[in-house]
Design a protein around this motif. Structure first.
Motif, PDB file in Angstrom:
ATOM      1  N   MET A  72       0.895  -1.354  -0.030  1.00  0.00           N
ATOM      2  CA  MET A  72      -0.049   0.014   0.044  1.00  0.00           C
ATOM      3  C   MET A  72       0.754   1.360  -0.014  1.00  0.00           C
ATOM      4  N   THR A  73       2.283   0.996   0.192  1.00  0.00           N
ATOM      5  CA  THR A  73       2.984   2.293   0.332  1.00  0.00           C
ATOM      6  C   THR A  73       3.800   2.476  -0.932  1.00  0.00           C
ATOM      7  N   LEU A  74       3.471   3.783  -1.440  1.00  0.00           N
ATOM      8  CA  LEU A  74       4.384   4.149  -2.716  1.00  0.00           C
ATOM      9  C   LEU A  74       5.527   5.024  -2.258  1.00  0.00           C
ATOM     10  N   PRO A  75       6.676   4.854  -2.900  1.00  0.00           N
ATOM     11  CA  PRO A  75       7.805   5.697  -2.505  1.00  0.00           C
ATOM     12  C   PRO A  75       7.501   6.975  -3.194  1.00  0.00           C
ATOM     13  N   GLN A  80       4.738  11.050  -6.991  1.00  0.00           N
ATOM     14  CA  GLN A  80       4.912  12.123  -7.685  1.00  0.00           C
ATOM     15  C   GLN A  80       4.569  11.855  -9.299  1.00  0.00           C
ATOM     16  N   MET A  81       5.163  10.834  -9.608  1.00  0.00           N
ATOM     17  CA  MET A  81       5.078  10.316 -11.084  1.00  0.00           C
ATOM     18  C   MET A  81       3.618  10.168 -11.367  1.00  0.00           C
ATOM     19  N   LEU A  82       2.850   9.460 -10.574  1.00  0.00           N
ATOM     20  CA  LEU A  82       1.417   8.913 -10.699  1.00  0.00           C
ATOM     21  C   LEU A  82       0.766  10.314 -10.601  1.00  0.00           C
ATOM     22  N   TYR A  86      -1.544  11.441 -14.203  1.00  0.00           N
ATOM     23  CA  TYR A  86      -3.151  11.475 -14.242  1.00  0.00           C
ATOM     24  C   TYR A  86      -3.582  12.885 -14.331  1.00  0.00           C
ATOM     25  N   LYS A  87      -2.481  13.951 -14.282  1.00  0.00           N
ATOM     26  CA  LYS A  87      -2.837  15.214 -15.017  1.00  0.00           C
ATOM     27  C   LYS A  87      -2.719  15.291 -16.553  1.00  0.00           C
ATOM     28  N   LEU A  88      -2.136  14.135 -17.095  1.00  0.00           N
ATOM     29  CA  LEU A  88      -2.165  14.419 -18.550  1.00  0.00           C
ATOM     30  C   LEU A  88      -3.432  13.908 -19.364  1.00  0.00           C
ATOM     31  N   SER A  89      -3.489  14.266 -20.415  1.00  0.00           N
ATOM     32  CA  SER A  89      -4.789  13.651 -21.249  1.00  0.00           C
ATOM     33  C   SER A  89      -4.412  12.257 -21.494  1.00  0.00           C
TER      34      SER A  89
END
Length: 128
Positions: A72-75, A80-82, A86-89
């Protein structure tokens, strides 16, 4: 979870009488006393009122500690990458996903060097 003990602890921590807490959450003193004696269990609405009364979260009120698992834990960099992704088209998401897939193949030595990034991205876009 032993909610009754936590209710007692929070009340005593604030040096309150059962009647004071009961009045604050809108129940009778005997009802509240039954919560502390484990003869009754407060419903979620009552627990929410108690948490608000004490100015704490429901987890803190009942003594719940969430288990931390590596699944459940992301570095921070991955998170930040995710967020950026998700802000991209949708089109740009597909484009970057194709680039990443190609990079993974190249890193693993799969011999895809003849395929360009643009070709992979076009193939992925054509699949729509």
């Amino acid at each position: 979870m032993v909610i009754n003990k936590h209710l007692l602890e929070w009340r005593e921590l604030h040096d309150l009488k059962q009647q004071q807490v009961a009045d604050a959450i809108g129940v009778s003193r005997s009802t509240y006393a039954n919560y502390e004696a484990s003869k009754r269990s407060p419903d979620i609405e009552t627990l929410t009122k108690l948490a608000d009364f004490y100015g704490i979260t429901l987890d803190a009120l009942v003594g719940h500690k969430a288990k931390q698992t590596s699944e459940m834990t992301l570095p921070p960099l991955a998170r930040q990458m995710l967020q950026s992704f998700y802000k991209l088209s949708k089109h740009m998401q597909q484009h970057y996903a194709a680039h990443m897939a190609l990079d993974v193949e190249l890193e693993s030595g799969a011999g895809v060097a003849k395929t360009s990034y643009d070709t992979v991205a076009e193939k992925n876009t054509d699949k729509k």
